[in-house]
Design a protein around this motif. Sequence first.
Motif, PDB file in Angstrom:
ATOM      1  N   GLY A  37       0.796  -1.224   0.000  1.00 22.90           N
ATOM      2  CA  GLY A  37       0.000   0.000   0.000  1.00 22.90           C
ATOM      3  C   GLY A  37       0.829   1.275   0.000  1.00 22.90           C
ATOM      4  N   LEU A  38       2.091   1.179  -0.411  1.00 22.73           N
ATOM      5  CA  LEU A  38       2.968   2.353  -0.472  1.00 22.73           C
ATOM      6  C   LEU A  38       2.855   2.949  -1.874  1.00 22.73           C
ATOM      7  N   THR A  39       1.829   3.763  -2.063  1.00 19.29           N
ATOM      8  CA  THR A  39       1.512   4.268  -3.400  1.00 19.29           C
ATOM      9  C   THR A  39       2.238   5.556  -3.761  1.00 19.29           C
ATOM     10  N   GLY A  40       3.131   6.004  -2.889  1.00 21.20           N
ATOM     11  CA  GLY A  40       3.922   7.193  -3.216  1.00 21.20           C
ATOM     12  C   GLY A  40       4.842   6.943  -4.390  1.00 21.20           C
ATOM     13  N   THR A  41       5.354   5.742  -4.514  1.00 21.96           N
ATOM     14  CA  THR A  41       6.181   5.372  -5.653  1.00 21.96           C
ATOM     15  C   THR A  41       5.248   5.190  -6.846  1.00 21.96           C
ATOM     16  N   CYS A  50      11.518   6.533 -17.230  1.00 19.38           N
ATOM     17  CA  CYS A  50      11.063   7.846 -16.767  1.00 19.38           C
ATOM     18  C   CYS A  50      11.498   8.174 -15.336  1.00 19.38           C
ATOM     19  N   GLY A  51      11.813   7.175 -14.533  1.00 17.42           N
ATOM     20  CA  GLY A  51      12.288   7.411 -13.176  1.00 17.42           C
ATOM     21  C   GLY A  51      11.197   7.682 -12.153  1.00 17.42           C
ATOM     22  N   ALA A  52       9.934   7.648 -12.536  1.00 16.61           N
ATOM     23  CA  ALA A  52       8.848   7.919 -11.584  1.00 16.61           C
ATOM     24  C   ALA A  52       8.820   6.892 -10.454  1.00 16.61           C
ATOM     25  N   CYS A  53       9.340   5.716 -10.710  1.00 18.20           N
ATOM     26  CA  CYS A  53       9.299   4.632  -9.720  1.00 18.20           C
ATOM     27  C   CYS A  53      10.594   4.514  -8.922  1.00 18.20           C
ATOM     28  N   THR A  54      11.443   5.523  -8.969  1.00 18.51           N
ATOM     29  CA  THR A  54      12.741   5.456  -8.301  1.00 18.51           C
ATOM     30  C   THR A  54      12.579   5.312  -6.788  1.00 18.51           C
ATOM     31  N   VAL A  55      13.286   4.358  -6.234  1.00 15.01           N
ATOM     32  CA  VAL A  55      13.386   4.166  -4.788  1.00 15.01           C
ATOM     33  C   VAL A  55      14.874   4.035  -4.466  1.00 15.01           C
ATOM     34  N   LEU A  56      15.197   3.988  -3.210  1.00 10.17           N
ATOM     35  CA  LEU A  56      16.572   3.752  -2.801  1.00 10.17           C
ATOM     36  C   LEU A  56      16.687   2.304  -2.331  1.00 10.17           C
ATOM     37  N   THR A  57      17.612   1.584  -2.903  1.00 10.35           N
ATOM     38  CA  THR A  57      17.896   0.212  -2.503  1.00 10.35           C
ATOM     39  C   THR A  57      19.305   0.205  -1.941  1.00 10.35           C
ATOM     40  N   TYR A 106       3.442  14.138 -10.087  1.00 11.79           N
ATOM     41  CA  TYR A 106       3.505  12.704 -10.369  1.00 11.79           C
ATOM     42  C   TYR A 106       4.940  12.171 -10.306  1.00 11.79           C
ATOM     43  N   CYS A 107       5.887  12.906 -10.842  1.00  6.43           N
ATOM     44  CA  CYS A 107       7.274  12.447 -10.874  1.00  6.43           C
ATOM     45  C   CYS A 107       8.014  12.773  -9.582  1.00  6.43           C
ATOM     46  N   THR A 108       7.426  13.586  -8.729  1.00 10.25           N
ATOM     47  CA  THR A 108       8.128  14.136  -7.572  1.00 10.25           C
ATOM     48  C   THR A 108       8.693  13.073  -6.628  1.00 10.25           C
ATOM     49  N   PRO A 109       7.959  12.023  -6.277  1.00 11.89           N
ATOM     50  CA  PRO A 109       8.564  11.021  -5.380  1.00 11.89           C
ATOM     51  C   PRO A 109       9.872  10.434  -5.943  1.00 11.89           C
ATOM     52  N   GLY A 110       9.866  10.119  -7.233  1.00  7.71           N
ATOM     53  CA  GLY A 110      11.079   9.589  -7.854  1.00  7.71           C
ATOM     54  C   GLY A 110      12.169  10.631  -7.928  1.00  7.71           C
ATOM     55  N   GLN A 111      11.782  11.875  -8.223  1.00  4.68           N
ATOM     56  CA  GLN A 111      12.772  12.961  -8.279  1.00  4.68           C
ATOM     57  C   GLN A 111      13.438  13.141  -6.911  1.00  4.68           C
TER      58      GLN A 111
END
Length: 180
Positions: A37-41, A50-57, A106-111
Amino acid sequence: MPPTTRSDISLRVNGETHALTVDNRTTLLDALRENLGLTGTKKGCDHGQCGACTVLTDGRRAVSCLQLAVAAEGADITTIEGIADGEDLHPVQEAFLELDGYQCGYCTPGQICSAVAVIKEHAAGWPSAATDDVRPDAEPVPLDAAEIRERMSGNLCRCGAYTAIVRAVARASDEAKVTA
């Protein structure tokens, strides 16, 4: 007994460990959004472009649409929901807010996830494709607009807020130097 296509995995996300049973083909992005349910990504292109789904691993940028959830087991994953420190926004989040780095958002979380990693990569002396001198003993380069644009080039903004995003990353980087 037919071979199973599902696996029981454990994902450590934003400091919490989650036990999941997922189809082996489930991407990390879908596991984060649909199972946790972590819909911020955000799901943008679903092709890693596009990088919208970027997270830190483990502190490094990763496009979660191209990573399988089963391959992320054991990693420390940080999503946009885990960037802030409780009610205190991360300096990158504050800079984006103050300098209007958001447009549609929309792209902000990934940015923001990318910017957090960019600042750390630069501080660690990692060169970019825009870095003129990449010798190991070269002087550190400033994190100027050209460096920021190159390092953030994997994150696209359909609204064209790049000027504000570059300013926000620069400000957050400057603040990180002051607090370091």
